[in-house]
Design a protein around this motif. Sequence first.
Motif, short mmCIF file in Angstrom:
data_model
loop_
_atom_site.label_atom_id
_atom_site.label_comp_id
_atom_site.label_asym_id
_atom_site.label_seq_id
_atom_site.Cartn_x
_atom_site.Cartn_y
_atom_site.Cartn_z
N GLY A 131 1.01 -1.04 -0.13
CA GLY A 131 0.02 0.08 -0.08
C GLY A 131 0.75 1.38 -0.02
O GLY A 131 2.05 1.25 0.12
N GLU A 132 0.20 2.35 -0.12
CA GLU A 132 1.16 3.69 0.12
C GLU A 132 0.82 4.30 1.48
O GLU A 132 1.60 5.14 1.80
CB GLU A 132 0.42 4.55 -0.90
N SER A 133 -0.13 3.95 2.30
CA SER A 133 -0.23 4.58 3.65
C SER A 133 -0.55 3.44 4.58
O SER A 133 -1.03 2.32 4.29
CB SER A 133 -1.30 5.54 3.50
N ARG A 134 0.05 3.78 5.93
CA ARG A 134 -0.21 2.75 7.15
C ARG A 134 -1.83 3.33 7.66
O ARG A 134 -1.87 4.72 8.05
CB ARG A 134 0.93 2.76 7.99
N CYS A 135 -2.33 2.43 8.24
CA CYS A 135 -3.54 2.87 9.13
C CYS A 135 -3.34 3.61 10.42
O CYS A 135 -2.13 3.28 10.90
CB CYS A 135 -4.32 1.54 9.37
N VAL A 136 -4.01 4.38 10.73
CA VAL A 136 -3.88 5.62 11.86
C VAL A 136 -5.37 5.54 12.49
O VAL A 136 -6.54 5.81 11.82
CB VAL A 136 -3.44 6.67 11.55
N ARG A 137 -5.48 5.17 13.92
CA ARG A 137 -6.61 5.22 14.41
C ARG A 137 -6.76 6.29 15.71
O ARG A 137 -5.81 6.52 16.31
CB ARG A 137 -6.96 3.78 14.85
N GLY A 138 -8.02 6.54 15.96
CA GLY A 138 -8.14 7.30 17.36
C GLY A 138 -8.48 8.76 17.25
O GLY A 138 -8.95 9.21 18.55
N GLY A 139 -8.08 9.27 16.22
CA GLY A 139 -8.31 10.69 16.21
C GLY A 139 -7.12 11.47 17.09
O GLY A 139 -6.37 11.14 17.68
N ASP A 140 -7.25 12.83 17.26
CA ASP A 140 -6.34 13.53 18.16
C ASP A 140 -6.57 14.61 18.79
O ASP A 140 -8.15 15.06 18.67
CB ASP A 140 -5.15 14.05 17.06
N CYS A 141 -5.92 15.44 19.38
CA CYS A 141 -6.35 16.57 20.35
C CYS A 141 -6.97 17.70 19.51
O CYS A 141 -7.23 18.66 20.03
CB CYS A 141 -5.09 16.91 21.29
N PHE A 142 -6.74 17.80 18.24
CA PHE A 142 -7.46 18.87 17.56
C PHE A 142 -8.50 18.35 16.68
O PHE A 142 -9.06 19.28 15.95
CB PHE A 142 -6.17 19.48 16.41
N ASN A 143 -9.18 17.24 17.24
CA ASN A 143 -10.77 16.86 16.65
C ASN A 143 -11.59 17.89 17.52
O ASN A 143 -11.27 18.17 18.67
CB ASN A 143 -10.76 15.73 16.74
N CYS A 144 -12.69 17.76 17.29
CA CYS A 144 -13.95 18.52 18.00
C CYS A 144 -13.57 19.91 18.09
O CYS A 144 -13.73 20.56 19.27
CB CYS A 144 -14.03 17.74 19.43
N PHE A 145 -13.49 20.61 17.05
CA PHE A 145 -13.38 22.22 16.95
C PHE A 145 -14.81 22.75 17.41
O PHE A 145 -15.80 22.05 16.91
CB PHE A 145 -13.03 22.55 15.75
N PRO A 146 -15.02 23.58 18.11
CA PRO A 146 -16.22 24.10 18.57
C PRO A 146 -17.41 24.42 17.45
O PRO A 146 -18.52 24.50 17.69
CB PRO A 146 -15.84 25.07 19.57
N PHE A 147 -16.46 25.06 16.38
CA PHE A 147 -17.39 25.54 15.23
C PHE A 147 -17.68 24.58 14.27
O PHE A 147 -18.14 24.94 13.36
CB PHE A 147 -16.79 26.69 14.89
N LEU A 148 -17.15 23.20 14.19
CA LEU A 148 -17.03 22.50 13.31
C LEU A 148 -17.48 20.94 13.77
O LEU A 148 -17.00 20.55 14.89
CB LEU A 148 -15.64 21.94 12.65
N ARG A 149 -18.53 20.19 12.97
CA ARG A 149 -18.56 19.10 13.41
C ARG A 149 -17.65 18.00 13.06
O ARG A 149 -17.72 17.30 12.05
CB ARG A 149 -20.25 18.46 12.75
N SER A 150 -16.43 17.95 13.97
CA SER A 150 -15.26 16.85 13.62
C SER A 150 -15.10 16.08 14.39
O SER A 150 -13.99 15.58 14.51
CB SER A 150 -14.00 17.93 13.37
N ASP A 151 -16.06 15.71 14.95
CA ASP A 151 -16.03 14.77 16.13
C ASP A 151 -15.83 13.19 15.48
O ASP A 151 -15.67 12.28 16.25
CB ASP A 151 -17.04 14.79 17.12
N GLY A 152 -16.28 13.13 14.09
CA GLY A 152 -16.19 12.02 13.46
C GLY A 152 -14.68 11.18 13.60
O GLY A 152 -14.82 10.09 13.52
N GLU A 153 -13.83 11.97 13.54
CA GLU A 153 -12.26 11.29 13.55
C GLU A 153 -12.25 10.37 15.13
O GLU A 153 -11.52 9.44 15.41
CB GLU A 153 -11.27 12.27 13.92
N CYS A 154 -13.09 10.84 16.22
CA CYS A 154 -12.83 10.14 17.50
C CYS A 154 -14.05 9.32 17.58
O CYS A 154 -14.93 9.40 18.50
CB CYS A 154 -13.03 11.32 18.59
N MET A 155 -14.11 8.05 16.97
CA MET A 155 -15.00 7.00 16.81
C MET A 155 -14.65 5.69 16.45
O MET A 155 -13.46 5.72 15.66
CB MET A 155 -16.33 7.51 15.78
#
Length: 326
Positions: free
Chosen positions: A274-298
């Motif tokens: 493949g070209e990329s390795r899997c990454v899981r869990g999201g990070d500390c810049f997920n869940c911005f207050p003005f964006l629905r970006s909590d999908g990374e942390c699932m």
Amino acid sequence: HLYVPIDFGATGIPAGKCFVTPSVIASGGIQQLDSTISVLQEGNKEASEVATTSPRVVFEFIESLPMRTAVANEDSVIAGARSADSIKDMEFAFRWCPPGEFLMGSAPGTEFKYGDRFEKQHRVKLARGFWMQETEVTQAQYAAIMGLNPSSWSFKMESHPAENVKWHDATEFCRKLTSLDPNYVYRLPTEAEWEYACRAGDPTNRYGDILDIAWVFTNTDEGEGSSGHRPVGTKQSNNWGLHDMFGNVAEWCSDWRGPTSTTDQIDPQGPSTGESRCVRGGDCFNCFPFLRSDGECMAGTRSGFGPDDASRLIGLRVVRTQKNLG
């Protein structure tokens, strides 16, 4: 210290800082096991006092002892049991993830707005159990094993997760750990192992409220240019005692990233290339207050980065298995 034989038969007493099964304690405790187990103690508790104490106190006392040998019979270990050892004067703590089956992928009703970042549900069987590190690898642990700390945010952050680590460096970290431990092989988890451990029997997208279980943008009150990650192990754990499975830093897995499976699998390892390795869990810049970006942390959300990529938002946690098992 408590020294436990490697071979203890069907009941299987794990070594040191793990656990002794309540049934073993209830059936007579340590006094009836003295023909098979050597108790060498330092401190205030005598062997007779331990043997006559209530089962729960015995359980807690044994759980506090340092581990000296490999777990004797992992079939008897309960999910979430804790085992810890010292390597290079650093404690590495692990939680037992037993063999089992689960539905891998996003829970029904999840909004698939990120395309293939949400894995379609399919059943996965893991035939062998494994020990998952209780927290992400800390900067102190990484520096002790590798001799350097590559983290972008590192000033007085020894207990924060190591980051800015390439996939190749993460696997080298595992190789060095393995060379320092006579009993265990250390490696990155497969993507399936990571999600299985993250869920810990919970079929939902998260095992708790995001602000209770993860360091994310909303509750760190930190922005770009200052550290968003926080000391490991300070948020609520999942059912198996694993902390920071979401937020803080994302975590490398061993697999190449490929298309999500549409069929049941047994011990999936991912594509061969493949070209990329899997990454899981999201990070500390997920869940911005003005964006629905909590999908990374699932639990069912996946991402990928090139193995030579390094990011201040990607770190690692390791898995270990007994050397005679691979």
